[in-house]
Motif scaffolding. Sequence first.
Motif: not given
Length: 259
Positions: A172-174, A203-208, A213-214, A217-219
Amino acid sequence: MLLTTHCPSRIHHVDTPPPTITLLDLPPEIRTQIVSYLILSSSAITIHEPRFNRHSPPPLAKTLPRTTGPIPAPAPSTPPPEDIFTVGTTRLALLLTCRLFYHENWKTYYSRNTFFFSLSTLPPFLDAIPSRCRDQIRRLSFRMPYRHRHARIWHMLSTLKRLEELELWLHPPATARHSEWESCAWGVRDCERLRALRLSREQGEGGTNENAVLEKDKGVEEGINAFLRERLMERGRDFEGRKCSAMLVALEPREDLED
């Protein structure tokens, strides 16, 4: 006056049953097309069982539907619901019933299916199957471990000589770390035939920082795929150059034929 009655000959004719045609009686090209519908999966075949060889119980290979992330294996005591997945070993079981089926379709099974692994299942799988099967794997999805053993993973992936498409599932992004992106950047260089890399994240719990981060990842994914395309084009140019050189050498006059 003598009356005669003509009975249709079909009354006394015993219909012979039509000849039975089995799968083995069909032409090879039609037979292999039929078998391919049974052994190919539109979703990744996930290997959950660490042991995968003829001396162990059948591996828990399951064909999972497309989701946003890997689906964990159920507990051994919990019967799997039939509407969630079908047992993927049934696809391979057909090939094990007949040598002809196996020799005609084993390459199709390994080269056209996508296999999903984790760190606990990939090494024993590669060690157990024959090298000729390992060299046919072209599509693979892998769940990267958290922070560690990335070098070992890329070394294992580089041993797959025909690997062309790779999907990596990240945490997850966190919990994102720069080491994940760095390992991808230098790891793909050892995969000689790799053509495309896809980075997916659980998928994570979300965050700032989730969007950041996504985007990262794309870059990274776009940069790596650009490198892979350039490497493929460069190899194509080198091949054409060697081909032209060979043609020029063949056209050069030979001294022993001048006179």
